[in-house]
Design a protein around this motif. Structure first.
Motif, PDB file in Angstrom:
ATOM      1  N   SER A   1       0.820  -1.213   0.000  1.00 58.41           N
ATOM      2  CA  SER A   1       0.000   0.000   0.000  1.00 58.41           C
ATOM      3  C   SER A   1       0.856   1.264   0.000  1.00 58.41           C
ATOM      4  O   SER A   1       1.868   1.353   0.702  1.00 58.41           O
ATOM      5  CB  SER A   1      -0.920   0.013   1.216  1.00 58.41           C
ATOM      6  N   ARG A   2       0.399   2.240  -0.769  1.00 57.52           N
ATOM      7  CA  ARG A   2       1.081   3.536  -0.834  1.00 57.52           C
ATOM      8  C   ARG A   2       0.085   4.569  -1.334  1.00 57.52           C
ATOM      9  O   ARG A   2      -0.750   4.287  -2.194  1.00 57.52           O
ATOM     10  CB  ARG A   2       2.282   3.461  -1.775  1.00 57.52           C
ATOM     11  N   GLY A   3       0.185   5.790  -0.787  1.00 60.49           N
ATOM     12  CA  GLY A   3      -0.666   6.880  -1.225  1.00 60.49           C
ATOM     13  C   GLY A   3       0.046   7.756  -2.232  1.00 60.49           C
ATOM     14  O   GLY A   3       0.993   7.327  -2.898  1.00 60.49           O
ATOM     15  N   THR A   4      -0.372   9.007  -2.323  1.00 56.36           N
ATOM     16  CA  THR A   4       0.178   9.914  -3.321  1.00 56.36           C
ATOM     17  C   THR A   4       1.332  10.739  -2.754  1.00 56.36           C
ATOM     18  O   THR A   4       1.552  10.783  -1.549  1.00 56.36           O
ATOM     19  CB  THR A   4      -0.911  10.867  -3.843  1.00 56.36           C
ATOM     20  N   SER A   5       2.045  11.395  -3.654  1.00 54.92           N
ATOM     21  CA  SER A   5       3.149  12.271  -3.270  1.00 54.92           C
ATOM     22  C   SER A   5       2.587  13.608  -2.798  1.00 54.92           C
ATOM     23  O   SER A   5       1.371  13.823  -2.766  1.00 54.92           O
ATOM     24  CB  SER A   5       4.083  12.479  -4.465  1.00 54.92           C
ATOM     25  N   GLY A   6       3.483  14.516  -2.434  1.00 54.38           N
ATOM     26  CA  GLY A   6       3.055  15.849  -2.038  1.00 54.38           C
ATOM     27  C   GLY A   6       2.127  15.826  -0.845  1.00 54.38           C
ATOM     28  O   GLY A   6       2.423  15.235   0.193  1.00 54.38           O
ATOM     29  N   GLU A   7       0.967  16.447  -0.986  1.00 53.50           N
ATOM     30  CA  GLU A   7       0.001  16.576   0.101  1.00 53.50           C
ATOM     31  C   GLU A   7      -0.480  15.242   0.652  1.00 53.50           C
ATOM     32  O   GLU A   7      -0.981  15.169   1.765  1.00 53.50           O
ATOM     33  CB  GLU A   7      -1.207  17.380  -0.377  1.00 53.50           C
TER      34      GLU A   7
ATOM     35  N   ASN B   1      -8.545   6.667   7.069  1.00 59.28           N
ATOM     36  CA  ASN B   1      -8.780   6.145   5.716  1.00 59.28           C
ATOM     37  C   ASN B   1      -8.101   6.952   4.622  1.00 59.28           C
ATOM     38  O   ASN B   1      -8.602   7.049   3.496  1.00 59.28           O
ATOM     39  CB  ASN B   1     -10.281   6.030   5.443  1.00 59.28           C
ATOM     40  N   GLY B   2      -6.953   7.514   4.927  1.00 62.38           N
ATOM     41  CA  GLY B   2      -6.158   8.194   3.924  1.00 62.38           C
ATOM     42  C   GLY B   2      -6.718   9.504   3.424  1.00 62.38           C
ATOM     43  O   GLY B   2      -6.205  10.065   2.447  1.00 62.38           O
ATOM     44  N   ASP B   3      -7.747  10.026   4.072  1.00 59.58           N
ATOM     45  CA  ASP B   3      -8.342  11.290   3.653  1.00 59.58           C
ATOM     46  C   ASP B   3      -7.575  12.429   4.315  1.00 59.58           C
ATOM     47  O   ASP B   3      -7.807  12.763   5.485  1.00 59.58           O
ATOM     48  CB  ASP B   3      -9.816  11.342   4.044  1.00 59.58           C
ATOM     49  N   VAL B   4      -6.661  13.057   3.553  1.00 62.39           N
ATOM     50  CA  VAL B   4      -5.813  14.099   4.133  1.00 62.39           C
ATOM     51  C   VAL B   4      -6.547  15.420   4.331  1.00 62.39           C
ATOM     52  O   VAL B   4      -5.997  16.345   4.951  1.00 62.39           O
ATOM     53  CB  VAL B   4      -4.569  14.328   3.239  1.00 62.39           C
TER      54      VAL B   4
ATOM     55  N   GLY C   1       3.401   0.984   9.641  1.00 61.51           N
ATOM     56  CA  GLY C   1       4.490   1.477   8.814  1.00 61.51           C
ATOM     57  C   GLY C   1       4.655   2.974   8.874  1.00 61.51           C
ATOM     58  O   GLY C   1       3.954   3.683   9.598  1.00 61.51           O
ATOM     59  N   LEU C   2       5.609   3.445   8.099  1.00 63.98           N
ATOM     60  CA  LEU C   2       5.924   4.858   7.991  1.00 63.98           C
ATOM     61  C   LEU C   2       5.889   5.252   6.521  1.00 63.98           C
ATOM     62  O   LEU C   2       6.326   4.489   5.656  1.00 63.98           O
ATOM     63  CB  LEU C   2       7.307   5.146   8.580  1.00 63.98           C
ATOM     64  N   THR C   3       5.362   6.424   6.238  1.00 64.67           N
ATOM     65  CA  THR C   3       5.272   6.890   4.860  1.00 64.67           C
ATOM     66  C   THR C   3       5.786   8.327   4.761  1.00 64.67           C
ATOM     67  O   THR C   3       5.861   9.039   5.765  1.00 64.67           O
ATOM     68  CB  THR C   3       3.819   6.847   4.336  1.00 64.67           C
ATOM     69  N   GLY C   4       6.105   8.756   3.546  1.00 61.45           N
ATOM     70  CA  GLY C   4       6.567  10.119   3.347  1.00 61.45           C
ATOM     71  C   GLY C   4       6.261  10.591   1.945  1.00 61.45           C
ATOM     72  O   GLY C   4       6.130   9.780   1.019  1.00 61.45           O
ATOM     73  N   GLY C   5       6.130  11.903   1.789  1.00 58.48           N
ATOM     74  CA  GLY C   5       5.845  12.454   0.478  1.00 58.48           C
ATOM     75  C   GLY C   5       6.427  13.838   0.291  1.00 58.48           C
ATOM     76  O   GLY C   5       6.506  14.626   1.237  1.00 58.48           O
ATOM     77  N   THR C   6       6.877  14.138  -0.935  1.00 62.91           N
ATOM     78  CA  THR C   6       7.347  15.465  -1.303  1.00 62.91           C
ATOM     79  C   THR C   6       6.554  15.935  -2.517  1.00 62.91           C
ATOM     80  O   THR C   6       6.040  15.117  -3.284  1.00 62.91           O
ATOM     81  CB  THR C   6       8.846  15.469  -1.645  1.00 62.91           C
ATOM     82  N   GLY C   7       6.462  17.234  -2.707  1.00 63.30           N
ATOM     83  CA  GLY C   7       5.670  17.790  -3.796  1.00 63.30           C
ATOM     84  C   GLY C   7       6.516  18.395  -4.903  1.00 63.30           C
ATOM     85  O   GLY C   7       7.746  18.427  -4.820  1.00 63.30           O
ATOM     86  N   ILE C   8       5.854  18.922  -5.916  1.00 63.00           N
ATOM     87  CA  ILE C   8       6.566  19.497  -7.056  1.00 63.00           C
ATOM     88  C   ILE C   8       6.984  20.936  -6.794  1.00 63.00           C
ATOM     89  O   ILE C   8       7.820  21.483  -7.510  1.00 63.00           O
ATOM     90  CB  ILE C   8       5.696  19.440  -8.332  1.00 63.00           C
ATOM     91  N   THR C   9       6.428  21.543  -5.753  1.00 68.99           N
ATOM     92  CA  THR C   9       6.771  22.938  -5.461  1.00 68.99           C
ATOM     93  C   THR C   9       7.664  23.077  -4.239  1.00 68.99           C
ATOM     94  O   THR C   9       7.928  24.181  -3.777  1.00 68.99           O
ATOM     95  CB  THR C   9       5.493  23.771  -5.233  1.00 68.99           C
TER      96      THR C   9
END
Length: 304
Positions: free
Chosen positions: A162-168, A210-213, A279-287
């Motif tokens: 499982s993995r979500g989106t990048s950035g936000e 439920n992954g709703d940021v 687990g642990l997750t992380g994300g970076t954005g385009i800006t």
């Protein structure tokens, strides 16, 4: 080759001016400075439990060329007391660490790097699942070198890929109508970038479901910078009998007397009965600022 130098409390990081994002090196962890498991059944460290599944090749892990880095060790780190042995304990992350890695997540120079560079998302799941009806205590030390989007601790009943989106999305979530998100799940996020849907226009620690940021069950400002100032320490306790989640955050190696966040939750109702992935997750954005690095230097979990 031109380089950019970023000074932080934990040391000095040197980044290449190359277009490719690169992961800084870190000195081997000092056993006297990495997380200390108090009142554990064994007097020393504990290694992750062996599982029937062998370590698989990480999904879409991007190659990098480590650079020389001068970095001081992380501060002493103490997890909540428990009379039982840890389910797993990583005092630094060797290449043989049995983690399920997805997206940009990788292990390099003794650290678990969740995301690096721009527009990345990574997740890392522990080798052993836990019973959602059990109480637990977990603690980890992380570092975000530059302002990006942030990391999260996640408990989920879906899968080890499982993995979500990048950035936000911080690697675990997304807006309800935009991209994949991990569900069912409960997350504690350490968000360094303010989005339009966030409850405040600056960094925060929050609990989401439920992954709703876009929906924060509860949130607080930690009172210090979560990025660019060295290692941050976090402790999370879940009491299955009282259905209570507590989150502690500190720049020092000592757990605060009072939690930053307290929230009533029932994990069984959120992630389902039975075994759940942690687990642990992380994300970076385009800006975000060029080449931020989101890394974990130590992590452990104990059932209570």
């Amino acid at each position: 080759m031109a380089a950019v130098v970023v000074a932080a409390a934990a040391g000095v990081f040197v980044f290449s001016a190359s277009n490719a994002a690169e992961i800084p090196k870190a000195a081997p962890p000092d056993a006297s400075l990495v997380p200390v498991l108090t009142n554990a059944a064994s007097p020393c460290t504990a290694t992750p439990e062996r599982t029937k599944t062998a370590r698989t090749t990480p999904l879409a892990v991007e190659p990098t060329t480590p650079l020389a880095v001068k970095q001081t060790q992380s501060p002493a780190f103490q997890t909540p007391m428990s009379k039982v042995a840890p389910v797993f304990s990583f005092q630094g992350f060797p290449d043989t660490a049995k983690l399920w890695l997805n997206g940009s997540a990788t292990v390099a120079d003794g650290r678990l790097v969740l995301a690096f560079g721009r527009d990345k998302a990574g997740s890392a799941w522990a080798p052993t699942r836990i019973d959602s009806s059990r109480s637990f205590s977990t603690g980890f030390s992380f570092e975000i070198t530059k302002i990006s989007d942030g990391i999260a601790f996640v408990i989920q009943g879906r899968s080890r890929t499982s993995r979500g989106t990048s950035g936000e999305g911080l690697g675990y979530g997304a807006r309800p109508d935009a991209g994949p998100r991990i569900q069912p799940s409960l997350a504690v996020e350490f968000d360094t970038w303010a989005n339009k849907f966030d409850p405040v226009d600056h960094q925060h620690v929050a609990v989401t479901r439920n992954g709703d940021v876009t929906q924060h069950l509860v949130w607080k400002d930690p009172g210090f910078s979560l990025y660019g100032k060295g290692v941050v320490n976090a402790w999370i306790d879940y009491d299955a009998r009282l259905h209570r989640l507590r989150v502690y955050v500190s720049k020092s190696g000592f757990r605060p007397a009072q939690p930053l966040i307290t929230k009533s939750v029932d994990l069984r109702l959120i992630v389902g009965a039975g075994q759940a992935y942690v687990g642990l997750t992380g994300g970076t954005g385009i800006t975000t600022v060029a080449d931020p690095v989101e890394a974990v230097v130590a992590w452990n979990l104990k059932l209570r």
